[in-house]
Design a protein around this motif. Structure first.
Motif, PDB file in Angstrom:
ATOM      1  N   PHE A 198       1.899  14.927   6.995  1.00  0.00           N
ATOM      2  CA  PHE A 198       2.586  13.842   7.677  1.00  0.00           C
ATOM      3  C   PHE A 198       3.762  14.341   8.495  1.00  0.00           C
ATOM      4  O   PHE A 198       4.047  13.850   9.569  1.00  0.00           O
TER       5      PHE A 198
ATOM      6  N   LEU B  86       4.551   6.094  -2.148  1.00  0.00           N
ATOM      7  CA  LEU B  86       4.997   7.078  -1.164  1.00  0.00           C
ATOM      8  C   LEU B  86       6.231   6.530  -0.422  1.00  0.00           C
ATOM      9  O   LEU B  86       7.067   7.272   0.035  1.00  0.00           O
TER      10      LEU B  86
ATOM     11  N   PHE C 132       3.914  16.606  -2.095  1.00  0.00           N
ATOM     12  CA  PHE C 132       4.431  15.981  -0.878  1.00  0.00           C
ATOM     13  C   PHE C 132       5.777  16.574  -0.450  1.00  0.00           C
ATOM     14  O   PHE C 132       5.892  17.150   0.629  1.00  0.00           O
TER      15      PHE C 132
ATOM     16  N   SER D 162       0.833  -1.209   0.000  1.00  0.00           N
ATOM     17  CA  SER D 162       0.000   0.000   0.000  1.00  0.00           C
ATOM     18  C   SER D 162       0.867   1.258   0.000  1.00  0.00           C
ATOM     19  O   SER D 162       0.415   2.303  -0.444  1.00  0.00           O
TER      20      SER D 162
ATOM     21  N   ASN E 183       4.492   6.142 -12.411  1.00  0.00           N
ATOM     22  CA  ASN E 183       3.971   5.804 -11.095  1.00  0.00           C
ATOM     23  C   ASN E 183       2.951   6.881 -10.739  1.00  0.00           C
ATOM     24  O   ASN E 183       3.271   8.063 -10.763  1.00  0.00           O
TER      25      ASN E 183
ATOM     26  N   TYR F 143       3.361  10.397  -9.211  1.00  0.00           N
ATOM     27  CA  TYR F 143       4.564  10.359  -8.379  1.00  0.00           C
ATOM     28  C   TYR F 143       5.812  10.464  -9.254  1.00  0.00           C
ATOM     29  O   TYR F 143       6.805  11.055  -8.879  1.00  0.00           O
TER      30      TYR F 143
ATOM     31  N   ARG G 277      -1.818   2.373 -10.671  1.00  0.00           N
ATOM     32  CA  ARG G 277      -0.565   2.696 -10.001  1.00  0.00           C
ATOM     33  C   ARG G 277       0.604   2.776 -10.994  1.00  0.00           C
ATOM     34  O   ARG G 277       1.548   3.527 -10.812  1.00  0.00           O
TER      35      ARG G 277
ATOM     36  N   MET H 295       2.255  -2.408  -5.111  1.00  0.00           N
ATOM     37  CA  MET H 295       2.000  -3.855  -5.090  1.00  0.00           C
ATOM     38  C   MET H 295       3.094  -4.617  -5.830  1.00  0.00           C
ATOM     39  O   MET H 295       3.438  -5.732  -5.472  1.00  0.00           O
ATOM     40  N   THR H 296       3.668  -3.997  -6.861  1.00  0.00           N
ATOM     41  CA  THR H 296       4.756  -4.655  -7.586  1.00  0.00           C
ATOM     42  C   THR H 296       6.112  -4.168  -7.064  1.00  0.00           C
ATOM     43  O   THR H 296       7.130  -4.377  -7.696  1.00  0.00           O
TER      44      THR H 296
ATOM     45  N   TYR I 259       0.012  14.477   2.704  1.00  0.00           N
ATOM     46  CA  TYR I 259      -0.024  13.093   2.199  1.00  0.00           C
ATOM     47  C   TYR I 259      -1.359  12.737   1.561  1.00  0.00           C
ATOM     48  O   TYR I 259      -1.467  11.746   0.838  1.00  0.00           O
TER      49      TYR I 259
ATOM     50  N   ARG J 237       6.216  14.576  -5.586  1.00  0.00           N
ATOM     51  CA  ARG J 237       5.108  13.651  -5.823  1.00  0.00           C
ATOM     52  C   ARG J 237       3.793  14.363  -5.501  1.00  0.00           C
ATOM     53  O   ARG J 237       3.704  15.093  -4.515  1.00  0.00           O
TER      54      ARG J 237
ATOM     55  N   LYS K 259      -1.434   1.679   8.101  1.00  0.00           N
ATOM     56  CA  LYS K 259      -2.044   2.118   6.843  1.00  0.00           C
ATOM     57  C   LYS K 259      -2.464   3.562   7.038  1.00  0.00           C
ATOM     58  O   LYS K 259      -3.127   3.884   8.011  1.00  0.00           O
ATOM     59  N   MET K 260      -2.080   4.419   6.104  1.00  0.00           N
ATOM     60  CA  MET K 260      -2.432   5.829   6.244  1.00  0.00           C
ATOM     61  C   MET K 260      -3.942   5.996   6.053  1.00  0.00           C
ATOM     62  O   MET K 260      -4.527   5.374   5.171  1.00  0.00           O
TER      63      MET K 260
ATOM     64  N   ASP L 142      -1.466  -2.622 -13.295  1.00  0.00           N
ATOM     65  CA  ASP L 142      -1.298  -2.627 -11.833  1.00  0.00           C
ATOM     66  C   ASP L 142      -2.373  -1.734 -11.212  1.00  0.00           C
ATOM     67  O   ASP L 142      -2.312  -0.518 -11.309  1.00  0.00           O
ATOM     68  N   LEU L 143      -3.334  -2.361 -10.564  1.00  0.00           N
ATOM     69  CA  LEU L 143      -4.446  -1.591  -9.991  1.00  0.00           C
ATOM     70  C   LEU L 143      -4.346  -1.444  -8.471  1.00  0.00           C
ATOM     71  O   LEU L 143      -5.340  -1.192  -7.805  1.00  0.00           O
ATOM     72  N   SER L 144      -3.126  -1.617  -7.909  1.00  0.00           N
ATOM     73  CA  SER L 144      -3.031  -1.376  -6.475  1.00  0.00           C
ATOM     74  C   SER L 144      -3.263   0.118  -6.245  1.00  0.00           C
ATOM     75  O   SER L 144      -2.769   0.949  -6.989  1.00  0.00           O
TER      76      SER L 144
END
Lengths: 111, 396
Positions: free
Chosen positions: B218, A49, B174, A39, B109, B127, B86, A43-44, B202, B157, B253-254, B66-68
């Motif tokens: 943050f 951040l 950021f 997170s 990214n 990012y 992502r 994921m890869t 953040y 970012r 986890k933020m 990549d869908l995270s």
């Protein structure tokens, strides 16, 4: 002598068990890596951040330092200590994987 | 003639079968998309389309990368979704046909995006390379590239990108500790205004009417507030209680900041690292109450009628949802939908909530009045759930 050898064998086995997680636990650790570490680190593991955790990015860094970062976090950054979720041995195993046997993402989700 | 009749009747009414097939394809009932939603399947790079009336999966869209931490926004006609991956990909998806219309790899990214007030522009929050890129919603052609430059040419970012009234996008840098507004009336020449916000913003939210932009910091305590009705007044630091993490309570986890978490004059925001919700009176921007919880809140989302607030949690308490009654601000119900409860989305009038349980590979639907489970759908590592009704909300 024979007893000594036996003891050595037993302790070696025990050591083996401690330092290499079971296959199920390995899978759980890889899931944790990709889903929860992911997170922030992606994921890869290409970074978000948090910095990238690809083997190339970790190349110059000592294993002890990396395992320590996983377990104790890095004060002053968003990296929390994960020691309540994994042991020292498991952190060592994860660092070894990241540096020398980089888990491809699909390996983690599709055993 | 006899043959013709046989064609449509008898033992093998081939004509009828043909007619049925033809009417399915050519004469399909026209339909709207108001009860359609998309579920992000983060691990496989797929979307599952769901229908909130039938409570069923109605389509699968594959090949989104990549869908995270992926999110998406909808076109004003609720036909198209714009998905921010992502890996920097921007994908336009037709939710009526369940297919990809267009896809561009716009950065390396990326962390989200927004659609402009008029629905004609899509902005991405990147990012790498740090900045915001703006695309035509119609063609996905790039129309503007806003580099998040600070210091001596470094790129920061970008987080907390939202749309705002006046054809604006607002976002935070950021590393630079800045908030920027970009006016896109002339898309090729964005007018940028920059504000010093504080250390390491953040995430951010915009209030439902589009007046206040609030960034979480943050690197220091408190929140940065920008009043878009009065930008020349600059940034105001508010709520010093909005503290960063306590060494005893690490943040696994933020939390997400949600523009919807406003009820009357009160904001309900997740505290960072603490097991509580902060209730902030927006007339004074002061914390007037803290609601104790059993974990660190991540998403804090009111039911659309504002009678309840639903909360999910960071590791290790991420297997449950707490429901707070807004009449007495007490937790009245705890649900355990599964492992790693990542997101929840209410139907527009709030009678149902859809919940993703990532590590149990399922999406659950609850009746929000009696908390009964109404449906359970398989999904591959589901994360965000997005209903088309978001098309008409600022900041979503």
């Amino acid at each position: 002598m024979r007893f000594g050898l036996f003891a050595l064998l037993v302790s070696a086995l025990a050591l083996g068990q401690v330092s290499t997680p079971t296959p199920e636990r390995q899978q759980a650790l890889l899931d944790l890596l990709h889903q929860d570490c992911g997170s922030c680190h992606g994921m890869t593991l290409q970074g978000g951040l948090g910095p990238a955790l690809l083997s190339s990015a970790l190349a110059g860094k000592s294993e002890a330092m990396l395992a320590g970062t996983i377990l104790n976090g890095r004060p002053g950054t968003a990296m929390p200590p994960w020691s309540r979720f994994l042991s020292r041995e498991e952190a060592d195993w994860l660092v070894t994987q990241l540096k020398y046997n980089p888990p491809r993402f699909n390996d983690a989700t599709r055993p | 003639m006899r043959n013709f009749i046989r064609f449509f009747s008898g033992r093998y009414p081939i004509g009828l079968v043909l007619l049925a097939v033809l009417s399915q394809t050519l004469l399909a009932e026209p339909r709207g998309t108001g009860d359609i939603g998309l579920v992000v399947e983060r691990a496989t790079g797929n979307l599952t389309a769901i229908n909130t009336t039938s409570r069923r999966a109605v389509g699968k869209i594959t090949g989104l990368g990549d869908l995270s931490h992926a999110s998406l926004v909808y076109s004003p006609d609720e036909r198209y979704a714009f998905v921010f991956g992502r890996d920097g990909a921007l994908t336009k998806v037709d939710v009526l046909e369940n297919k990809i219309v267009k896809r561009v790899e716009q950065a390396h990214n990326s962390v989200g995006g927004a659609i402009s007030q008029d629905g004609r522009l899509i902005a991405t929050s990147n990012y790498d390379p740090g900045g915001v890129r703006v695309f035509s919603a119609e063609t996905l052609e790039k129309v503007a590239d806003i580099k998040a430059e600070y210091g001596e040419g470094q790129l920061a970012r970008v987080v907390g990108l939202v749309d705002a009234p006046g054809q604006k996008f607002v976002f935070s840098l950021f590393e630079a500790g800045e908030i920027w507004t970009a006016d896109l009336h002339d898309p090729k020449n964005p007018k940028i205004q920059k504000f010093k916000a504080g250390k390491e913003p953040y995430d951010a939210l915009i209030s439902p009417e589009g007046r206040y932009y609030i960034a979480g910091l943050f690197g220091e305590d408190g929140l940065a507030l920008l009043d878009l009705w009065n930008p020349d007044a600059g940034i105001r630091k508010i709520v010093p209680e909005y503290a960063k993490d306590d060494p005893k309570l690490p943040v696994f986890k933020m939390p997400h900041l949600e523009g919807r978490a406003l009820i009357g004059d009160y904001w309900f925001l997740p505290a960072v690292g603490h097991h509580e919700l902060l209730v902030i009176d927006r007339r004074e921007w002061k914390v007037v109450r803290k609601i104790a919880l059993d974990g660190q809140p991540v998403f804090v989302i009111p039911r659309p009628d504002e009678r309840q607030i639903w909360v999910n949690f960071a590791l290790p308490d991420n297997d449950r949802l707490d429901v707070i009654d807004t009449r007495d601000l007490a937790v009245v119900r705890r649900l355990t939908p599964g492992k790693a409860v990542l997101h929840m989305e209410f139907t527009p009038k709030g009678q149902e909530v859809w919940v993703s349980a990532r590590d149990d590979d399922r999406v659950l639907v609850y009746d929000t009045e009696n908390f009964r489970e109404l449906a359970r759908l398989p999904a591959d590592k589901p994360s965000g759930i997005f209903f088309t009704s978001r098309a008409h909300r600022l900041g979503l």
